[in-house]
Design a protein around this motif. Sequence first.
Motif, short mmCIF file in Angstrom:
data_model
loop_
_atom_site.label_atom_id
_atom_site.label_comp_id
_atom_site.label_asym_id
_atom_site.label_seq_id
_atom_site.Cartn_x
_atom_site.Cartn_y
_atom_site.Cartn_z
N ILE A 84 45.11 28.60 40.49
CA ILE A 84 44.03 29.59 40.44
C ILE A 84 42.85 29.11 41.30
O ILE A 84 42.18 29.92 41.94
CB ILE A 84 43.59 29.84 38.99
CG1 ILE A 84 44.75 30.43 38.17
CG2 ILE A 84 42.37 30.75 38.94
CD1 ILE A 84 45.28 31.74 38.68
N ARG A 85 42.62 27.82 41.33
CA ARG A 85 41.56 27.27 42.19
C ARG A 85 41.85 27.60 43.66
O ARG A 85 40.95 28.06 44.39
CB ARG A 85 41.46 25.76 42.00
CG ARG A 85 40.36 25.10 42.85
CD ARG A 85 40.35 23.60 42.63
NE ARG A 85 40.02 23.26 41.26
CZ ARG A 85 38.79 23.13 40.79
NH1 ARG A 85 37.75 23.31 41.61
NH2 ARG A 85 38.59 22.80 39.53
N GLU A 86 43.08 27.38 44.09
CA GLU A 86 43.46 27.69 45.47
C GLU A 86 43.35 29.18 45.74
O GLU A 86 42.91 29.60 46.83
CB GLU A 86 44.88 27.20 45.74
CG GLU A 86 45.01 25.69 45.77
CD GLU A 86 46.46 25.22 45.75
OE1 GLU A 86 46.72 24.13 46.28
OE2 GLU A 86 47.32 25.95 45.20
N LEU A 87 43.72 29.99 44.76
CA LEU A 87 43.62 31.43 44.92
C LEU A 87 42.16 31.84 45.09
O LEU A 87 41.82 32.65 45.98
CB LEU A 87 44.21 32.14 43.70
CG LEU A 87 44.11 33.66 43.71
CD1 LEU A 87 45.02 34.26 44.77
CD2 LEU A 87 44.46 34.23 42.33
N ALA A 88 41.27 31.29 44.24
CA ALA A 88 39.85 31.61 44.32
C ALA A 88 39.28 31.20 45.68
O ALA A 88 38.46 31.92 46.27
CB ALA A 88 39.09 30.92 43.19
N GLN A 89 39.71 30.07 46.18
CA GLN A 89 39.25 29.62 47.49
C GLN A 89 39.69 30.57 48.59
O GLN A 89 38.93 30.85 49.52
CB GLN A 89 39.77 28.20 47.75
CG GLN A 89 39.13 27.14 46.87
CD GLN A 89 39.84 25.80 46.93
OE1 GLN A 89 40.99 25.71 47.40
NE2 GLN A 89 39.18 24.74 46.47
N ARG A 90 40.92 31.07 48.49
CA ARG A 90 41.42 32.01 49.50
C ARG A 90 40.65 33.33 49.47
O ARG A 90 40.31 33.88 50.52
CB ARG A 90 42.90 32.28 49.28
CG ARG A 90 43.79 31.08 49.58
CD ARG A 90 45.22 31.51 49.75
NE ARG A 90 46.10 30.38 49.96
CZ ARG A 90 47.34 30.48 50.45
NH1 ARG A 90 47.82 31.67 50.76
NH2 ARG A 90 48.09 29.42 50.61
N GLY B 105 39.07 44.29 31.85
CA GLY B 105 40.49 44.56 31.66
C GLY B 105 41.38 44.16 32.82
O GLY B 105 42.59 44.37 32.77
N SER B 106 40.80 43.58 33.85
CA SER B 106 41.59 43.29 35.05
C SER B 106 42.31 41.95 34.97
O SER B 106 41.98 41.08 34.17
CB SER B 106 40.68 43.30 36.28
OG SER B 106 39.70 42.28 36.18
N HIS B 107 43.30 41.78 35.86
CA HIS B 107 43.98 40.51 36.03
C HIS B 107 43.17 39.63 36.98
O HIS B 107 42.17 40.05 37.55
CB HIS B 107 45.39 40.74 36.57
CG HIS B 107 46.30 41.38 35.58
ND1 HIS B 107 46.56 42.73 35.57
CD2 HIS B 107 47.02 40.86 34.56
CE1 HIS B 107 47.40 43.01 34.59
NE2 HIS B 107 47.69 41.90 33.96
N VAL B 108 43.64 38.40 37.18
CA VAL B 108 42.83 37.40 37.87
C VAL B 108 42.54 37.75 39.32
O VAL B 108 41.39 37.60 39.76
CB VAL B 108 43.49 36.00 37.76
CG1 VAL B 108 44.89 35.99 38.37
CG2 VAL B 108 42.63 34.94 38.42
N LEU B 109 43.51 38.23 40.08
CA LEU B 109 43.26 38.47 41.50
C LEU B 109 42.29 39.62 41.75
O LEU B 109 41.32 39.46 42.51
CB LEU B 109 44.58 38.67 42.25
CG LEU B 109 44.50 38.81 43.78
CD1 LEU B 109 43.56 37.78 44.40
CD2 LEU B 109 45.89 38.70 44.39
N PRO B 110 42.47 40.80 41.13
CA PRO B 110 41.47 41.85 41.32
C PRO B 110 40.09 41.45 40.81
O PRO B 110 39.07 41.83 41.38
CB PRO B 110 42.03 43.05 40.56
CG PRO B 110 43.04 42.49 39.64
CD PRO B 110 43.61 41.29 40.33
N ALA B 111 40.05 40.66 39.72
CA ALA B 111 38.76 40.18 39.21
C ALA B 111 38.08 39.30 40.24
O ALA B 111 36.86 39.41 40.47
CB ALA B 111 38.96 39.42 37.90
N LEU B 112 38.83 38.41 40.88
CA LEU B 112 38.26 37.54 41.90
C LEU B 112 37.79 38.34 43.12
O LEU B 112 36.75 38.03 43.71
CB LEU B 112 39.29 36.49 42.33
CG LEU B 112 39.56 35.37 41.33
CD1 LEU B 112 40.73 34.52 41.82
CD2 LEU B 112 38.32 34.51 41.14
#
Length: 316
Positions: free
Chosen positions: A244-250, A177-184
């Motif tokens: 989202i790729r850059e976010l995942a890398q961070r 149920g989470s959004h992308v940043l907390p999931a990452l």
Amino acid sequence: MNLEPRIFVAGHRGMVGSALMREFAAHGYHLVTRGHEALDLTDQRAVRAFFAAERIDIVLLAAARVGGILANSMRPATFIYENLAIEANVIDAAYRAGVLRLVFFGSSCIYPKQCPQPIRETYLLSGALEPTNEPYAIAKIAGLKLCEAYNRQYGTRYVALMPTNLYGPNDNYDLSGSHVLPALIRKAYEAVESKAATLTVWGTGEPRREFMHVDDLASATRFVIEHDIPDGVYNVGVGADLTIRELAQRVAAVAGFRGELVFDRTKPDGTPRKLLDVSRLARMGWHATIGLAEGIGATYADYAARQRAANAASNG
């Protein structure tokens, strides 16, 4: 401003609500709260009774059913019904009780899927919504239109804030149920702990998103109240985005994950880009102050500390 007004924070235990509690309590405001066990905001009779019994001067309507792409896809009826019920009950009961100031929290998903960037408040209802979260978006549009209608008919001064993607303490880290940043953040933490070689990210990684720390939204809310900002719809964001790729890398770098990021292209991307035009509130004097690197670092540290404490308690 006189700090005597009583402020009802609806949804005070959630990510937005708890940030509002921290912000307003730190500045001496009198806050009123009710947990779900004491007040079900989808129950019209109970909500009206609450407002009749309590003297409330300002309402911060942060209560909502929220979730990411998967949750919205799995429970569309829940998302549209509960959000419609909550906002209709609270806004109407507030008016009936003589509450003139209310802040309603919407979402950037109210804007069309294919929208000029950055997104201005005037683009609302100018095109089709993103299908993956349409029920939730429609409920949020109804909420801001409720505020507009009550302002026009009854002379209330209800403000609707449309925040960009939020993150911070008390976020939802449930992967269903989470959004992308907390999931990452959760995936990165678990990958590091398990020494995994890969970390899977939903979609292509190409969509662009804007992210704002929830404490900045709380700061904007206090600004709106203290500066007596006129009623209307206001975007709240940082004015910059990344893929989202850059976010995942961070996130991987913050977590210390050195494995491979794998992008699952069978999963939906959602809206191609969402960057808010935040100039309207900026012209009035408010700007976000928490940078993404600082915010992700603090949020990851908070999540990791909570997980380690929970693990220690379960093993103790």
